[in-house]
Design an enzyme around this catalytic site. Sequence first.
Site, short mmCIF file in Angstrom:
data_model
loop_
_atom_site.label_atom_id
_atom_site.label_comp_id
_atom_site.label_asym_id
_atom_site.label_seq_id
_atom_site.Cartn_x
_atom_site.Cartn_y
_atom_site.Cartn_z
N GLU A 288 0.84 -1.21 0.00
CA GLU A 288 0.00 0.00 0.00
C GLU A 288 0.88 1.26 0.00
O GLU A 288 0.61 2.23 -0.71
CB GLU A 288 -0.92 -0.02 1.22
CG GLU A 288 -1.74 1.25 1.41
CD GLU A 288 -1.88 1.64 2.86
OE1 GLU A 288 -1.60 2.81 3.18
OE2 GLU A 288 -2.24 0.77 3.69
N HIS A 289 1.93 1.25 0.81
CA HIS A 289 2.86 2.38 0.84
C HIS A 289 3.56 2.56 -0.51
O HIS A 289 3.68 3.68 -1.02
CB HIS A 289 3.92 2.16 1.92
CG HIS A 289 3.48 2.54 3.29
ND1 HIS A 289 4.06 3.54 4.03
CD2 HIS A 289 2.49 2.03 4.09
CE1 HIS A 289 3.47 3.65 5.21
NE2 HIS A 289 2.53 2.73 5.27
#
Length: 449
Positions: A77-78
């Site tokens: 996600e990052h």
Amino acid sequence: MTSSEVARPAGGAARAVTRTLSDDPLGGTVRRTVLPSGLRVLTEAIPAMRSVSFGIWVAVGSRDETGPQAGAAHFLEHLLFKGTNKRGALEISSEIEAVGGETNAFTTKEYTCYYARVLDEDLPLAIDVMCDLVADSVLAAPDVETERGVILEEIAMHDDEPGDEVHDLFARAVYGDHPLGRLISGTEETVTPMTRRQIQSFYRRRYTAPQIVIAAAGNLDHAAVVKLVRQALRGTPLDTDPAAPAPHRSATPAVRTRPAATVVEPKETEQAHVILGCPGIDRLDERRFALGVLNNVLGGGMSSRLFQEIREQRGLAYSVYSYASQYADSGLFAVYAGCAPGKVDEVLDLTRAELARVAATGITEAELARGKGMSKGSFVLGLEDTGSRMSRLAKGELLYGNLMPVDELLARVDAVTLDDVNALAADLLGRPMSLAVVGPFDESAFAAR
């Protein structure tokens, strides 16, 4: 046509299938298109709005990781915001911020969401940027190392928040080594050695078109959104051969939980944080509407039994509430309280007594009416912005396999009877309870309990 079907004209080539799901008097027109790849697009047109919330939801969360992969979904996600073949990290953020929009993402145990909120006229830009970062991220090696440091700091920050940490401790007490018992972020021991190759493999195996739901709500045109999504995904790894959408996560077999246990995290904190609870029900259980009412009565607001008894009448805690978490094949029900360490025993005694009382004698007609009113009001008031409406579309499709109309959902709450709630209370609150504690204690302080 069901969600598992892919329409094919006489020539045999797959085509997109669109249908109207509802024309809700409490909202806008909801439409759903299944692209040939199996990716689904749902929109709710609300012409009175001047904004649009656009989200890409992936049916992948921390429970889909193996032990050594713990934290991969959150790590990914990052990384998806760090750059694609078309844009660098600065371009991803600056293009949306230049028009006053906002972007963000979050990872849960069962899904991951990437979203943007923009003015209606800037929706084409939001679609292009968000589809680009989800479908075509490069996961550059330097970015992996940068974000590893960021995530390790995030884990450390979480460890410094005992009010958050106790919820993870409770999940571990109930689920043990099952993925539902793990930290979504992973741990320092799993994140530190995780390689770019492992994350890349997780990305390409898990982020497939049938696993993805795109949802948008606000001042929009459904056909235009579908066209823009198809343009944005053309030539990317999500532009794939025809496939059926993935079914929602199965409720069987049910997750096996641990026997009731007490877990203590010793910390020199000014306040003790305690959670007392048990395994609950899964998200498709027909008793979920009764559970919402029961939760409201027990600890869902300032008029609830626990709040009145523990805070208002005795002043033992500033924060006390109950909550229910529901997954595809399991659930949790719990009571949280934050109090002075010397008051923990009294708070726990009062909590146990109240749960036992409700399990034995149930709730009253007046509490039933109030609990139902709270459920209905919080649901409808929660639909006052495009972000919550976008989330409702995606969760209905991704988690439940259908979108329940607002009127039907309200009717289901209205249909809950006193017998429904009391039967659930007798079952749920009579179960053996696990206890999680973060504070200046060791486990021997609770051994007799």
